[in-house]
Scaffold this active site. Structure first.
Site, PDB file in Angstrom:
ATOM      1  CG  ASN A  26       4.735   4.282   1.670  1.00 29.42           C
ATOM      2  OD1 ASN A  26       4.089   5.261   1.325  1.00 29.42           O
ATOM      3  ND2 ASN A  26       5.358   3.495   0.811  1.00 29.42           N
ATOM      4  CG  MET A  40      -1.941  -1.069   1.249  1.00 30.91           C
ATOM      5  SD  MET A  40      -2.941  -0.980   2.721  1.00 30.91           S
ATOM      6  CE  MET A  40      -4.147  -2.220   2.368  1.00 30.91           C
ATOM      7  CB  CYS A  41       1.587   4.116   0.494  1.00 30.36           C
ATOM      8  SG  CYS A  41       0.208   4.579   1.533  1.00 30.36           S
ATOM      9  N   GLY A  42       2.974   4.300  -2.233  1.00 30.68           N
ATOM     10  CA  GLY A  42       4.215   4.227  -2.985  1.00 30.68           C
ATOM     11  C   GLY A  42       5.016   5.492  -2.780  1.00 30.68           C
ATOM     12  NE  ARG A  62       4.134   0.026  -3.285  1.00 26.26           N
ATOM     13  CZ  ARG A  62       4.868  -0.836  -2.598  1.00 26.26           C
ATOM     14  NH1 ARG A  62       5.555  -1.767  -3.239  1.00 26.26           N
ATOM     15  NH2 ARG A  62       4.937  -0.782  -1.287  1.00 26.26           N
TER      16      ARG A  62
END
EC number: 2.6.1.16
Length: 717
Positions: free
Chosen positions: A115, A1-3, A33
């Site tokens: 993140n 999750m998140c990038g 993602r």
């Protein structure tokens, strides 16, 4: 999750337009993602200003926002650091104010992308509000940016003009939880900080000149660090600050009402990074790419360095320095610069409409690559280099515990029986989150196997740390080289499936399945009583890539089924037994996550214990009726379905007379697949369901590669 993505150029002239395009392109390669908003931060027109652009929605919406703001794209920078982020909402709704980058104040003195989850952010927020800071967002990340500013001002007031990495160490002391973060600041121009704890980060290095060494030294404080003192001077530079402009430090009194003031670490093990030394000592033009995923870096460079938990990377003046707060026994003194094996073409769609479709069709090749060089078909031998030295220890284990999440959990279920059959060791399969909730007893003579496509799955990582603390031997089965699980486990297997971009796992599942079967075969190669069974399985594995290619020819038939019998259905039941129970669960998961249709995988033996009440002429049912020792029981279960006016679709073996005869008197359809060894049949049977989930979603107009609310790499609990 998140990038996370960051780009730093040093003595490499780039226009603002090129920098923006590099950052946005990096975000586009992180889209798979999962995310709900995006943003970037770059240097502004004034010396101490920062431009922040953020937008909810896709990266394309961010590009439109930047175009709307109309920055001067022609301004050139010889040195510059920019940061970017794709956000998956954890604290705060997906709104523009909650997008990253988050800033410390209206002057953008410190800007952070992050993140993970800061678990003590409420306490930090209360503390900072009491000190007069006003919050703009609902995010935990804003606390980090404001904490940077508060500690910077506090130390400055007390005479400590800190180096960026020293300031960051103070910030990290206050944070609890997980994070991967980048920070840039107008107080530290052309510098960026990258640090991680429980969230992946890597740094790509691009230089026209060959690096002097293929590693970066880890820098530790000296034993007497932590005592405020006047810095030593050498050649007009503050000792320990490398080529940066010297800063004057003075020891000041600490104010008990403020957060801790830095005890300056002047005596750092700090010199010019050996990797970036030039022959004549002159500065070397270089570019750095910081990312949470190699997919966004491979376009620019294949030379990457993977950060470890608690590493603090400081990029400035064309150098990369890695700091740690303390030295741990047995910890590596360097971080190696590795060469990515990933090719750019592997993360492009090519002639396919979606990454998921491409990855389904890559399975003949990906399964072959998983076995390549590891199976000697002539001598019926399996050699797994990453496990070979540890096999005697595994054979003495009291039990095997397989721990995973989602699709990886299903690959463990699919192979549990063959592990027990070949090794005679009890095997339990655990969902990582439930395993942690129960605080499952783990002992030194247990072997714990952790399966994860990304190698970064948060719950699986927490379970891994739990098992390490209890002295168990740990084995990692991952697809990502350099991932956290691959580094922390004692030994393991890289499944070699290649990059998987689609959120729904397809080729990683079949490669995990094969890797686990090969593990079981390796474990039993000292058992004379299992020789015939092992030979049967090894020869069966040899045929798998060709058989998958054959099953893919069913796509037109499956596409038609999805457009007719299964169109507009609200629910779907999948029945499997024995080795096919895992296939039923995995097929149901694929249909749920991609087509948004409720689907349930059911053990056929449990049908009459409640599930049969759901069966009528309207409920679509898919049943696995391929040949194995449980075939008569499966036939009996399916007859119970048809007796209640059910109209099942049977996945069966080619030219099976039983189903051919029954189809004459019962309303059922068949999808015929090749027959293989019972423990490998699930590899073949899952392919029709992958195709089915794909076409059900496409027919609904769903973005197959980015299903709602889901992320490819689940790096938070």
């Amino acid at each position: 999750m998140c990038g996370i993505f960051g780009y730093c150029n040093y003595l490499v002239e780039r226009s603002r337009g090129e920098i923006i395009d590099t950052l946005v392109d990096g975000l586009q390669r992180l889209e798979y993602r999962g995310y709900d908003s995006t943003g970037i931060a770059i240097d502004g027109d004034e010396a101490d200003s920062t431009f922040i652009y953020k937008q909810i929605g896709k990266v394309s919406a961010l590009k439109e926002e930047i175009t709307k703001q109309n920055p001067n794209r022609d301004v050139t920078f010889v040195s510059h650091c920019g940061i970017a982020h794709t956000r998956w909402a954890t604290h705060g709704r997906p709104e523009q104010v909650n997008c990253h980058p988050q800033r410390s104040d209206p002057e953008d003195q410190f800007v952070v992308v992050h993140n993970g989850i800061i678990t003590n952010f409420r306490e930090l927020k209360t503390l900072l509000i009491n000190k007069g800071y006003k919050f703009e967002s609902d995010t935990d990340t804003e606390c980090i940016a404001k904490l940077y500013l508060h500690l910077y001002n506090t130390n400055l007031q007390n005479g400590h003009d800190l180096d960026f990495h020293e300031l960051t160490k103070l910030v990290l002391l206050e944070l609890e939880g997980s994070y991967g973060l980048l920070c840039k600041s107008c107080h530290y121009p052309n510098e960026v900080i990258a640090t991680r704890k429980g969230s992946p980060l890597l740094i790509g290095v691009k230089s026209e000149k060959k690096l002097k060494v293929d590693f970066v030294d880890v820098e530790f404080p000296e034993e007497n660090a932590g005592q405020p003192e006047i810095p030593l001077k050498s050649n007009n530079k503050s000792f320990g600050l490398g080529p940066k402009k010297a800063r004057e430090f003075e020891a000041g009194s600490q104010n008990a009402n403020l957060l801790p003031i830095a005890a300056n670490e002047f005596n750092l093990r700090h010199s010019q990074s050996r990797a970036f030394l030039s022959e004549d000592g002159s500065p070397t033009p270089v570019e750095f790419f910081v990312s949470s995923d190699a997919a966004s870096v491979v376009k620019h460079t294949k030379k990457v360095l993977f950060l470890e938990d608690d590493d603090l990377a400081h990029i400035y003046d064309g150098e990369l320095h890695i700091h740690r707060s303390r030295r741990e026994v047995g910890a590596s003194m360097t971080r190696s610069i590795q060469t990515l094996e990933m090719e750019l073409a592997q993360i492009m769609k090519g002639p396919y409409d979606h990454f998921m479709q491409k990855e389904i069709y890559e399975q003949p090749e990906s399964t072959f690559n998983t076995m390549r060089g590891r199976i000697d078909y002539e001598n019926n031998k399996v050699i797994l280099g990453g496990l070979k030295a540890w096999l005697p220890v595994v054979r003495r284990a009291r039990r095997l515990i397989m721990i995973a999440c989602g699709t990886s959990y299903h690959s463990c279920l699919a192979t549990r029986a063959i592990f027990e059959e070949l090794s005679d060791i009890p095997v339990s399969v655990e969902l990582a989150s439930d395993f942690l909730d129960r605080k499952c007893p783990v002992f030194r003579d247990d072997v714990c196997v952790f399966v994860s496509q990304s190698g970064e799955t948060a719950d699986t990582m927490l379970a891994l740390n739990y098992c390490l603390e209890r002295g168990a031997l740990t084995v990692g089965i991952v697809n990502s080289v350099g991932s956290s699980i691959s580094r922390v486990t004692h030994c393991g297997v890289h499944i070699n499936a290649g990059p998987e971009i689609g959120v729904a796992s397809t080729k990683a599942y079949t490669s995990q399945y094969i890797a686990l079967v090969m593990f079981a075969l390796s474990l039993s190669d000292d058992r004379v009583s299992k020789i015939d069974r092992r030979i049967e399985i090894i020869q069966g594995l040899k045929l798998i890539p060709g058989q998958i290619k054959q099953v893919l020819k069913l796509e037109p038939r499956i596409k038609k089924l999805c457009a007719t019998e299964l169109k507009d259905q609200k629910s779907l039941l999948l029945l499997g037994r024995g080795y096919q129970f895992a296939a039923a669960l995995e097929g149901a998961l694929k249909i749920k996550e991609i087509s948004y249709m409720h689907s349930e995988g059911v053990l056929a033996g449990e049908l009459k214990h409640g599930v049969l009440a759901l069966v009528d002429e309207n409920l679509p049912i898919i049943a696995f009726g391929t040949r194995d020792s449980l075939f008569p029981k499966v036939v009996s279960s399916i007859e119970q379905v048809t007796a209640r006016k059910g109209h099942p679709i049977i996945i069966c073996n080619e030219n099976d007379e039983v189903w051919a005869q029954k189809s004459k008197s019962i309303d059922l359809q068949t999808l015929e697949v090749p027959q293989t060894v019972d423990c490998l049949q699930g590899l073949i049977n899952i392919i029709p369901l992958q195709l089915m989930s794909y076409w059900l979603a496409v027919n609904k107009g769903i973005d197959v590669d980015f299903p709602r609310n889901l992320a490819k790499s689940v790096t938070v609990e």
